[in-house]
Design a protein around this motif. Structure first.
Motif, short mmCIF file in Angstrom:
data_model
loop_
_atom_site.label_atom_id
_atom_site.label_comp_id
_atom_site.label_asym_id
_atom_site.label_seq_id
_atom_site.Cartn_x
_atom_site.Cartn_y
_atom_site.Cartn_z
N LEU A 1 0.82 -1.22 0.00
CA LEU A 1 0.00 0.00 0.00
C LEU A 1 0.86 1.26 0.00
O LEU A 1 1.75 1.41 0.83
CB LEU A 1 -0.91 -0.01 1.24
N PRO A 2 0.57 2.18 -0.92
CA PRO A 2 1.26 3.47 -0.91
C PRO A 2 0.83 4.28 0.33
O PRO A 2 -0.31 4.17 0.80
CB PRO A 2 0.78 4.16 -2.19
N TRP A 3 1.74 5.07 0.85
CA TRP A 3 1.42 5.89 2.03
C TRP A 3 2.20 7.18 1.96
O TRP A 3 3.23 7.29 1.28
CB TRP A 3 1.72 5.14 3.32
N LYS A 4 1.70 8.17 2.69
CA LYS A 4 2.38 9.47 2.73
C LYS A 4 2.26 10.04 4.13
O LYS A 4 1.18 10.02 4.73
CB LYS A 4 1.74 10.43 1.71
N ARG A 5 3.37 10.56 4.65
CA ARG A 5 3.36 11.16 5.98
C ARG A 5 3.07 12.65 5.83
O ARG A 5 3.89 13.40 5.30
CB ARG A 5 4.70 10.95 6.69
N ILE A 6 1.90 13.08 6.30
CA ILE A 6 1.53 14.49 6.24
C ILE A 6 2.27 15.28 7.30
O ILE A 6 2.82 16.34 7.05
CB ILE A 6 0.00 14.65 6.43
N THR B 1 -3.28 4.70 1.08
CA THR B 1 -4.25 4.56 -0.01
C THR B 1 -4.22 3.14 -0.56
O THR B 1 -3.20 2.44 -0.49
CB THR B 1 -3.94 5.56 -1.15
N GLY B 2 -5.37 2.72 -1.13
CA GLY B 2 -5.47 1.38 -1.71
C GLY B 2 -6.92 1.04 -2.00
O GLY B 2 -7.84 1.82 -1.71
N ASN B 3 -7.15 -0.14 -2.54
CA ASN B 3 -8.50 -0.61 -2.81
C ASN B 3 -8.93 -1.51 -1.65
O ASN B 3 -8.69 -2.72 -1.66
CB ASN B 3 -8.52 -1.38 -4.13
N PHE B 4 -9.56 -0.89 -0.65
CA PHE B 4 -9.89 -1.63 0.57
C PHE B 4 -11.29 -2.21 0.49
O PHE B 4 -12.24 -1.55 0.05
CB PHE B 4 -9.80 -0.69 1.78
N LYS B 5 -11.38 -3.45 0.94
CA LYS B 5 -12.67 -4.11 1.07
C LYS B 5 -13.03 -4.22 2.54
O LYS B 5 -12.16 -4.18 3.41
CB LYS B 5 -12.62 -5.50 0.43
N ASP B 6 -14.29 -4.39 2.83
CA ASP B 6 -14.74 -4.52 4.21
C ASP B 6 -14.11 -5.75 4.85
O ASP B 6 -14.22 -6.86 4.32
CB ASP B 6 -16.27 -4.63 4.24
N GLY B 7 -13.41 -5.54 5.97
CA GLY B 7 -12.78 -6.64 6.67
C GLY B 7 -11.32 -6.83 6.37
O GLY B 7 -10.66 -7.68 6.98
N ASP B 8 -10.76 -6.07 5.42
CA ASP B 8 -9.33 -6.16 5.14
C ASP B 8 -8.51 -5.76 6.36
O ASP B 8 -8.85 -4.80 7.07
CB ASP B 8 -8.94 -5.24 3.97
N TRP B 9 -7.43 -6.48 6.57
CA TRP B 9 -6.49 -6.10 7.63
C TRP B 9 -5.31 -5.38 7.00
O TRP B 9 -4.70 -5.85 6.04
CB TRP B 9 -5.98 -7.33 8.38
N VAL B 10 -4.98 -4.22 7.58
CA VAL B 10 -3.89 -3.38 7.06
C VAL B 10 -2.89 -3.15 8.18
O VAL B 10 -3.28 -2.83 9.31
CB VAL B 10 -4.44 -2.02 6.56
N ASN C 1 -11.02 3.76 -0.18
CA ASN C 1 -9.70 3.84 -0.83
C ASN C 1 -8.69 4.69 -0.06
O ASN C 1 -7.62 4.98 -0.58
CB ASN C 1 -9.85 4.38 -2.26
N GLU C 2 -9.03 5.10 1.18
CA GLU C 2 -8.07 5.92 1.91
C GLU C 2 -8.26 5.74 3.42
O GLU C 2 -9.38 5.75 3.92
CB GLU C 2 -8.24 7.40 1.55
N ILE C 3 -7.16 5.54 4.11
CA ILE C 3 -7.14 5.47 5.57
C ILE C 3 -6.30 6.62 6.09
O ILE C 3 -5.17 6.83 5.63
CB ILE C 3 -6.54 4.14 6.08
N ILE C 4 -6.87 7.37 7.03
CA ILE C 4 -6.10 8.43 7.70
C ILE C 4 -5.74 7.93 9.10
O ILE C 4 -6.62 7.66 9.92
CB ILE C 4 -6.91 9.74 7.79
N LEU C 5 -4.47 7.78 9.33
CA LEU C 5 -3.95 7.29 10.62
C LEU C 5 -3.27 8.46 11.32
O LEU C 5 -2.35 9.07 10.77
CB LEU C 5 -2.95 6.15 10.39
N LYS C 6 -3.72 8.77 12.54
CA LYS C 6 -3.12 9.91 13.23
C LYS C 6 -3.17 9.73 14.74
O LYS C 6 -3.91 8.90 15.27
CB LYS C 6 -3.82 11.20 12.83
#
Length: 845
Positions: free
Chosen positions: A752-757, A765-774, A811-816
């Motif tokens: 998965l591509p990622w960027k540190r803001i 970012t990615g094509n996430f389906k319900d239940g995917d583990w990241v 298609n996007e996870i914000i982790l903070k």
């Protein structure tokens, strides 16, 4: 003749300054122009200025010999206005109290920016830092007390000049901008340097640091006072090269320890003679430049706390008489807790023992109970000092208690074992005893010996004080001797508690044992009734100090001199690393990682692997499975791993690059194993062929993973592609893993591509389906929260302490990072407490 003698005595400090200039010019091999000019001017004004103001100017002239050191001495002078809270306080006590106030000022900056996210600039830091000093100075000027702040009595002035001479003689060798001179120097330096670096880049204090280990919340438990203080001070003193700045501050810390030692000695000895200030100065200097002091610079935050601890000890020795003194002891005690908890425990034991023993004397609290009751009634406002002290602690204690399940050693029980108590004494007096009739190995930092002079004279002094227990002039000496014995016993029991043992309490209070010894020596030298014996002891003291200086210089300059920070040894490698993409971490083998890893992130802004921050549990991390705490990285576990296993562990930990010294057996072995299809070489030094960098195949920092039972994980890591498997870490009270742990029928791997803001905010970012583990391969902590489409998704920990998220369709996870309500409220209370301290001090003066 009598008049001439009196004048010679009155101007003794002026002539001492002249000797100081000549000797130091010879030592530094340069003419001290500012100090020389100041001396000439003061010579012609010697009979026109107030004597104590002249002494202040003499001290400034002496300190000006080394500019990078003098700036530190100068910036804390305005804060000494807080010393006016006490009716009787000399310059040195006011200065140490001012040092503490300045630390409170930086704590306010730290608290408000961490928890309120107020943008930081050099100007806002400067204004906030000097605000309490300006506030108290304005009140002092209004009440015409300002002249008190620039008055130094002759005894203190002479002692200060001697301390300047000692610190510059021993320490001028490290005043450069190319090398660091204390063990762990590069790592310690990196924790300071990242603060101004990230403030300049993001306008925020870097409470989360992704550069080392797998990311660290270093300032949560690792002394927000010490590192934030020096980092913020650098923001408005940035004209000095950062390495020179750091080295100069190390010397300044030792100088502050000298001042604290002076206060202890002065509290123990009330007799006055012509030789008194010189003996005080020599003894104070001897403690500051002793081998133990120099070696303990490896624990910067511990040494940072020592001057504050010595101030508290001196207050205890002075037998506090009112709310003001007790309140200030509580206040500076609170400051010590947020600086170094282990030292704080030592101070509580030592100062508490002293106060109890003082109650056996005529001037006890019980004998002064009516006076004390009257004082409390008249000045009850000073009770708020104690209240403020407890409120200040909240921002530090509340989060640490809240997150205690994540601390190293969490869940361990107290072990009441008499064997452990015996071992405590054996460690101190037999096995690794600091008392020795030999000098420590100058090239080792773990050979912590006080040296023959202090060991022998200190032990004799303690014995002498005990034998002359009933001698009235030896009151303080015998109290110190008894304090040493009682503190050792109490400390042996305290060390049984896991929390105390894990913070290396036994080793950390060695400094105070040393100081008790030396203070007892001086108390006996000054208080001995026999004039000739007193002269003999003073001569031994002087000879011992002078004889020890060459060994101390060798020790200071020989302890783990680290030059990697100047970028010369690894210039080609660092240039290459700086061009690598930030898509993973670098781990090293057969390289001095203790210095190299922090240097890489300082000089290249790339991520490295070494775990050095030990407050939180790291026992199950990937790093501990493939790398030891030994800087070279050898661990027996490596010998049992196949090429596939080793590669899978590296990928599971997010390690993209492996830097090795292939000429060493360990490095050669790592290369041979990984070259079996796990990695390929991307760099080799053309001249020094041993330096090699490998890049891992299929190693990514964020990816979709399979959640498997922990019992299967070790077997899965032995298979090709086994790095995609993780297991959930049960954490009762934080989250429930019920229903999560199962093997899927099918799995589509996806890096998965990622960027540190910002340092604490990442977009994946990615094509996430319900239940995917990241997985995002940084260290899990409950402050991490993840969102998809504005809704929060579960964030859990893997058994290897990495961040796991259970995704929804999107298609996007914000982790903070987000703070909970307890942290915010406790921070607000602490900030208000510090502002209340400013107001109370202003009203009090």
């Amino acid at each position: 003749m009598k008049v001439i003698k009196i004048r010679a005595t009155e101007h003794a400090t002026l002539w001492l300054l002249a000797i100081y200039i000549v000797v130091l010019s010879f030592v530094l091999k340069t003419v001290l122009i500012p100090a020389t000019i100041a001396w000439v001017v003061l010579f012609f004004l010697r009979n026109r200025l107030d004597r104590e103001i002249s002494n202040f100017l003499y001290v400034l002239a002496a300190g000006s010999a080394v500019f990078s050191f003098f700036v530190f001495f100068a910036i804390y002078l305005p804060f000494s206005a807080i010393g006016l809270l006490l009716n009787k306080s000399g310059f040195i006590k006011r200065y140490l109290m001012g040092w503490g106030l300045a630390v409170f000022a930086t704590l306010l900056v730290y608290i408000t920016t961490i928890f309120a996210r107020i943008p930081l600039t050099s100007w806002t830091i400067l204004a906030t830092f000097f605000f309490p000093a300006a506030l108290l100075l304005s009140k002092a000027i209004f009440q015409k007390k300002y002249s008190t702040l620039i008055k130094v009595d002759g005894k203190e002035a002479k002692a200060l000049i001697i301390c300047f001479l000692a610190i510059f003689t021993v320490g001028h060798y490290i005043l450069e901008d190319g090398n660091l001179f204390n063990s762990n120097g590069t790592w310690l330096y990196s924790k300071f340097y990242v603060i101004p670096k990230d403030i300049g880049k993001f306008g925020e204090f870097p409470h989360y640091q992704p550069y080392m280990a797998n990311g660290e919340f270093a300032y949560l438990a690792d002394s927000p006072a010490s590192y934030s203080h020096i980092g913020l001070v650098y923001m408005f003193l940035g004209g000095i090269e950062p390495v020179l700045f750091w080295n100069s501050f190390q010397l300044f810390i030792l100088f502050m320890i000298m001042l604290g030692t002076y206060l202890i000695i002065a509290s123990c000895t009330k007799k006055e003679s012509f030789a008194t200030p010189y003996i005080f100065g020599l003894a104070s200097a001897a403690v500051g430049i002793n081998f133990v002091s120099l070696q303990f610079l490896e624990s910067y935050k511990m040494m940072f706390s020592v001057p504050i601890g010595l101030l508290i000890l001196s207050m205890a020795l002075d037998n506090p008489r009112g709310l003001d003194e007790f309140g200030l002891m509580f206040l500076y005690g609170a400051l010590m807790i947020v600086t170094h908890p282990a030292n704080t425990l030592g101070i509580i034991i030592f100062s508490g023992t002293i106060l109890l023993l003082l109650q056996t004397q005529k001037d006890s609290l019980w004998s002064r109970r009516k006076e004390l009751a009257r004082h409390i009634k008249q000045e009850r406002i000073k009770i708020f000092l104690v209240v403020i002290a407890f409120m200040v602690l909240l921002f530090y204690l509340a989060p640490n208690l809240y997150y205690r399940d994540f601390n190293r050693g969490a869940g361990q029980s107290v072990r009441f074992d008499t064997h452990e108590i015996v071992e405590y004494f054996r460690h101190f007096f037999v096995d690794d005893t600091p008392f020795s009739f030999r000098h420590p190995d100058p090239l080792r930092n773990d050979d912590k010996k006080m040296g023959p002079f202090l060991s022998a004279l200190g032990a004799l002094a303690i014995l002498w004080a005990l034998l002359r227990w009933k001698k009235g002039s030896f009151t303080m000496a015998r109290i110190l001797a008894a304090t040493f014995v009682i503190a050792m016993v109490v400390s042996s029991f305290a060390n049984l508690f896991p929390t105390v043992g894990n913070i290396e309490y036994g080793d950390r209070i060695l400094m105070f044992h040393q100081l008790v010894f030396f203070a007892a020596v001086i108390a006996i030298v000054i208080n001995e009734e026999s004039k000739w014996l007193r002269i003999l002891l003073a001569a031994i003291l002087l000879i011992g100090i002078i004889a020890t200086v060459p060994f101390e210089i060798e020790n200071f300059t020989g302890i783990h001199k680290e030059s990697v920070i100047n970028g010369e040894r690894y210039s080609s490698e660092l240039d290459f690393i700086s061009k690598l993409s930030m898509d993973g971490r670098m781990i090293t083998y057969a390289i001095f990682s203790n210095a190299f890893d922090p240097a890489v992130h300082i000089l290249t802004d790339r991520y490295t692997a070494r775990y050095e921050f030990n407050q939180f549990d790291e026992s199950k991390t990937v790093y501990t499975k493939i790398h030891s705490s030994h800087s070279w990285g050898f661990t027996p576990a490596l010998q049992n791993l196949t090429s596939i296993e080793f590669g899978n562990y590296l990928r599971a930990g997010g390690y993209q690059y492996v830097f090795v010294n292939a000429c060493e057996p360990l490095g050669r072995s790592v290369v041979q194993v990984l070259m079996q299809g796990q990695a390929y070489p991307i760099y080799q030094n053309k001249e020094y062929l041993c330096d090699v960098i490998l890049k891992m195949n299929y190693s990514f920092y964020s990816e979709k993973v399979i959640v498997a039972p922990e019992a299967m994980l070790e077997d899965l890591r032995k298979l090709e592609g086994g790095f995609v498997a993780v297991s959930l870490l049960p954490k009762e009270g934080w989250y429930d893993i019920g229903g999560y742990q199962q093997m899927p029928e099918s799995f589509a791997y996806e890096p998965l591509p990622w960027k540190r803001i910002k340092q604490d905010e990442i977009v994946i970012t990615g094509n996430f389906k319900d239940g995917d583990w990241v997985v995002f391969k940084e260290h899990y902590f409950p402050r991490w929260h993840a969102y998809m489409g504005g809704e929060e998704i579960p964030v859990l920990s893997s058994t290897e302490y990495l961040i796991l998220m259970k995704a929804r369709a999107g298609n996007e996870i914000i982790l903070k990072v987000e703070l909970n309500a307890l942290e915010k409220v406790s921070a607000m209370v602490s900030a208000l407490a510090i502002l209340g301290l400013y107001l109370l001090a202003w009203l009090w003066i």
